[in-house]
Motif scaffolding. Structure first.
Motif, PDB file in Angstrom:
ATOM      1  N   GLU A   7       7.205  47.008  -8.847  1.00  0.00           N
ATOM      2  CA  GLU A   7       7.896  48.181  -8.320  1.00  0.00           C
ATOM      3  C   GLU A   7       9.412  48.261  -8.566  1.00  0.00           C
ATOM      4  OE1 GLU A   7       9.498  50.193  -4.252  1.00  0.00           O
ATOM      5  OE2 GLU A   7       7.551  48.992  -4.195  1.00  0.00           O
ATOM      6  N   VAL A   8      10.058  47.116  -8.693  1.00  0.00           N
ATOM      7  CA  VAL A   8      11.543  47.205  -9.320  1.00  0.00           C
ATOM      8  C   VAL A   8      11.762  47.625 -10.722  1.00  0.00           C
ATOM      9  CG1 VAL A   8      13.539  45.653  -9.509  1.00  0.00           C
ATOM     10  CG2 VAL A   8      12.164  45.822  -7.200  1.00  0.00           C
ATOM     11  N   CYS A   9      10.738  46.847 -11.322  1.00  0.00           N
ATOM     12  CA  CYS A   9      10.806  46.960 -12.862  1.00  0.00           C
ATOM     13  C   CYS A   9       9.965  47.963 -13.569  1.00  0.00           C
ATOM     14  CB  CYS A   9      10.575  45.566 -13.602  1.00  0.00           C
ATOM     15  SG  CYS A   9      11.771  44.476 -13.256  1.00  0.00           S
ATOM     16  N   GLY A  10       9.575  48.938 -12.545  1.00  0.00           N
ATOM     17  CA  GLY A  10       8.558  49.858 -13.040  1.00  0.00           C
ATOM     18  C   GLY A  10       9.058  50.913 -14.385  1.00  0.00           C
ATOM     19  N   SER A  11      10.355  51.175 -14.270  1.00  0.00           N
ATOM     20  CA  SER A  11      10.741  51.847 -15.308  1.00  0.00           C
ATOM     21  C   SER A  11      11.591  51.333 -16.394  1.00  0.00           C
ATOM     22  CB  SER A  11      11.790  52.904 -14.685  1.00  0.00           C
ATOM     23  OG  SER A  11      12.983  51.959 -14.123  1.00  0.00           O
ATOM     24  N   VAL A  12      11.366  49.894 -16.694  1.00  0.00           N
ATOM     25  CA  VAL A  12      11.940  49.016 -17.626  1.00  0.00           C
ATOM     26  C   VAL A  12      10.917  48.985 -18.622  1.00  0.00           C
ATOM     27  CG1 VAL A  12      12.725  46.705 -18.053  1.00  0.00           C
ATOM     28  CG2 VAL A  12      13.117  47.737 -15.799  1.00  0.00           C
TER      29      VAL A  12
ATOM     30  N   SER B  86      13.551  43.132   1.883  1.00  0.00           N
ATOM     31  CA  SER B  86      14.468  42.274   1.203  1.00  0.00           C
ATOM     32  C   SER B  86      14.476  41.940   0.109  1.00  0.00           C
ATOM     33  CB  SER B  86      14.403  41.005   2.091  1.00  0.00           C
ATOM     34  OG  SER B  86      14.858  41.125   3.490  1.00  0.00           O
ATOM     35  N   LEU B  87      13.264  41.445  -0.678  1.00  0.00           N
ATOM     36  CA  LEU B  87      12.795  41.191  -2.075  1.00  0.00           C
ATOM     37  C   LEU B  87      13.262  42.369  -2.750  1.00  0.00           C
ATOM     38  CD1 LEU B  87       9.864  39.095  -1.263  1.00  0.00           C
ATOM     39  CD2 LEU B  87      12.113  38.109  -1.890  1.00  0.00           C
ATOM     40  N   LYS B  88      12.939  43.672  -2.391  1.00  0.00           N
ATOM     41  CA  LYS B  88      13.264  44.802  -3.274  1.00  0.00           C
ATOM     42  C   LYS B  88      14.729  44.938  -3.609  1.00  0.00           C
ATOM     43  CE  LYS B  88       9.057  47.076  -1.863  1.00  0.00           C
ATOM     44  NZ  LYS B  88       8.339  48.184  -1.036  1.00  0.00           N
ATOM     45  N   PHE B  89      15.302  44.706  -2.442  1.00  0.00           N
ATOM     46  CA  PHE B  89      16.845  44.866  -2.539  1.00  0.00           C
ATOM     47  C   PHE B  89      17.750  43.688  -3.645  1.00  0.00           C
ATOM     48  CE2 PHE B  89      21.051  43.425  -1.297  1.00  0.00           C
ATOM     49  CZ  PHE B  89      21.743  44.525  -1.112  1.00  0.00           C
ATOM     50  N   VAL B  90      17.078  42.354  -3.408  1.00  0.00           N
ATOM     51  CA  VAL B  90      17.393  41.412  -4.239  1.00  0.00           C
ATOM     52  C   VAL B  90      17.042  41.878  -5.653  1.00  0.00           C
ATOM     53  CG1 VAL B  90      16.820  39.143  -5.132  1.00  0.00           C
ATOM     54  CG2 VAL B  90      17.306  39.636  -2.635  1.00  0.00           C
ATOM     55  N   GLY B  91      15.877  42.293  -5.864  1.00  0.00           N
ATOM     56  CA  GLY B  91      15.330  42.690  -7.385  1.00  0.00           C
ATOM     57  C   GLY B  91      16.252  43.808  -7.707  1.00  0.00           C
ATOM     58  N   ARG B  92      16.416  44.802  -7.108  1.00  0.00           N
ATOM     59  CA  ARG B  92      17.267  45.936  -7.483  1.00  0.00           C
ATOM     60  C   ARG B  92      18.738  45.490  -7.849  1.00  0.00           C
ATOM     61  NH1 ARG B  92      14.679  48.886  -2.938  1.00  0.00           N
ATOM     62  NH2 ARG B  92      12.943  49.845  -3.861  1.00  0.00           N
ATOM     63  N   ARG B  93      19.263  44.775  -7.170  1.00  0.00           N
ATOM     64  CA  ARG B  93      20.545  44.031  -7.495  1.00  0.00           C
ATOM     65  C   ARG B  93      20.503  43.406  -8.702  1.00  0.00           C
ATOM     66  NH1 ARG B  93      22.482  40.920  -2.763  1.00  0.00           N
ATOM     67  NH2 ARG B  93      21.143  39.299  -3.763  1.00  0.00           N
ATOM     68  N   ALA B  94      19.545  42.506  -8.887  1.00  0.00           N
ATOM     69  CA  ALA B  94      19.383  41.691 -10.215  1.00  0.00           C
ATOM     70  C   ALA B  94      19.174  42.849 -11.404  1.00  0.00           C
ATOM     71  CB  ALA B  94      18.134  40.723  -9.931  1.00  0.00           C
ATOM     72  N   LEU B  95      18.578  43.663 -11.218  1.00  0.00           N
ATOM     73  CA  LEU B  95      18.302  44.550 -12.431  1.00  0.00           C
ATOM     74  C   LEU B  95      19.520  45.397 -12.841  1.00  0.00           C
ATOM     75  CD1 LEU B  95      16.306  45.804 -14.243  1.00  0.00           C
ATOM     76  CD2 LEU B  95      15.781  47.734 -12.400  1.00  0.00           C
ATOM     77  N   SER B  96      20.307  45.642 -11.547  1.00  0.00           N
ATOM     78  CA  SER B  96      21.734  46.162 -12.076  1.00  0.00           C
ATOM     79  C   SER B  96      22.544  45.483 -12.619  1.00  0.00           C
ATOM     80  CB  SER B  96      22.506  46.798 -10.944  1.00  0.00           C
ATOM     81  OG  SER B  96      22.719  45.631  -9.855  1.00  0.00           O
TER      82      SER B  96
ATOM     83  N   SER C  71       8.716  47.832 -21.843  1.00  0.00           N
ATOM     84  CA  SER C  71       7.864  46.385 -21.933  1.00  0.00           C
ATOM     85  C   SER C  71       8.662  45.541 -22.658  1.00  0.00           C
ATOM     86  CB  SER C  71       6.548  46.564 -22.167  1.00  0.00           C
ATOM     87  OG  SER C  71       6.475  47.335 -23.520  1.00  0.00           O
ATOM     88  N   HIS C  72       9.477  45.863 -23.788  1.00  0.00           N
ATOM     89  CA  HIS C  72      10.135  44.967 -24.746  1.00  0.00           C
ATOM     90  C   HIS C  72      11.449  44.560 -23.973  1.00  0.00           C
ATOM     91  CE1 HIS C  72      12.079  48.882 -25.353  1.00  0.00           C
ATOM     92  NE2 HIS C  72      13.160  48.204 -25.708  1.00  0.00           N
ATOM     93  N   GLU C  73      11.687  44.964 -22.610  1.00  0.00           N
ATOM     94  CA  GLU C  73      13.129  44.219 -22.120  1.00  0.00           C
ATOM     95  C   GLU C  73      12.634  43.155 -21.265  1.00  0.00           C
ATOM     96  OE1 GLU C  73      16.170  45.010 -22.316  1.00  0.00           O
ATOM     97  OE2 GLU C  73      16.035  46.762 -23.493  1.00  0.00           O
ATOM     98  N   THR C  74      11.942  42.285 -22.034  1.00  0.00           N
ATOM     99  CA  THR C  74      11.763  41.013 -21.283  1.00  0.00           C
ATOM    100  C   THR C  74      12.902  40.203 -20.730  1.00  0.00           C
ATOM    101  OG1 THR C  74      11.764  39.694 -23.377  1.00  0.00           O
ATOM    102  CG2 THR C  74       9.468  40.881 -22.728  1.00  0.00           C
ATOM    103  N   GLY C  75      13.861  40.100 -21.201  1.00  0.00           N
ATOM    104  CA  GLY C  75      15.080  39.431 -20.465  1.00  0.00           C
ATOM    105  C   GLY C  75      15.411  39.933 -19.247  1.00  0.00           C
ATOM    106  N   ALA C  76      15.494  41.283 -19.067  1.00  0.00           N
ATOM    107  CA  ALA C  76      15.599  41.969 -17.896  1.00  0.00           C
ATOM    108  C   ALA C  76      14.855  41.533 -16.752  1.00  0.00           C
ATOM    109  CB  ALA C  76      15.891  43.535 -18.058  1.00  0.00           C
ATOM    110  N   LYS C  77      13.522  41.774 -17.330  1.00  0.00           N
ATOM    111  CA  LYS C  77      12.428  41.272 -16.443  1.00  0.00           C
ATOM    112  C   LYS C  77      12.538  39.837 -15.907  1.00  0.00           C
ATOM    113  CE  LYS C  77       9.310  44.948 -17.946  1.00  0.00           C
ATOM    114  NZ  LYS C  77       7.960  45.434 -18.392  1.00  0.00           N
ATOM    115  N   ALA C  78      12.630  39.090 -16.811  1.00  0.00           N
ATOM    116  CA  ALA C  78      12.536  37.747 -16.511  1.00  0.00           C
ATOM    117  C   ALA C  78      13.977  37.349 -15.382  1.00  0.00           C
ATOM    118  CB  ALA C  78      12.750  36.924 -17.626  1.00  0.00           C
TER     119      ALA C  78
END
Length: 66
Positions: free
Chosen positions: A16-21, A49-59, A23-30
């Motif tokens: 869900e968090v990385c749905g718009s990332v 809570s996990l979605k919040f953590v994931g969105r913050r990490a993505l930013s 597929s070649h952006e493996t570093g961001a997903k990792a």
């Protein structure tokens, strides 16, 4: 080791968090995956809570697509 239900939850949150990332952006997903896993390992397992953590990490993730 995480149980199957927790693993499925983490995968769903990551998807869900990385749905718009792209597929070649493996570093961001990792980066996002490691932050979500770290939060879960510390007992933070509510999906929102996990979605919040994931969105913050993505930013904060170093990416080329932003």
């Amino acid at each position: 080791m995480l149980d199957a239900a927790t693993t499925a939850l983490l995968r769903a949150v990551l998807d869900e968090v990385c749905g718009s990332v792209p597929s070649h952006e493996t570093g961001a997903k990792a980066h996002v995956a490691s932050k979500i896993l770290e939060a879960a390992a510390q007992g933070e397992t509510p999906p929102e809570s996990l979605k919040f953590v994931g969105r913050r990490a993505l930013s904060e993730a170093p990416t080329m697509w932003r």
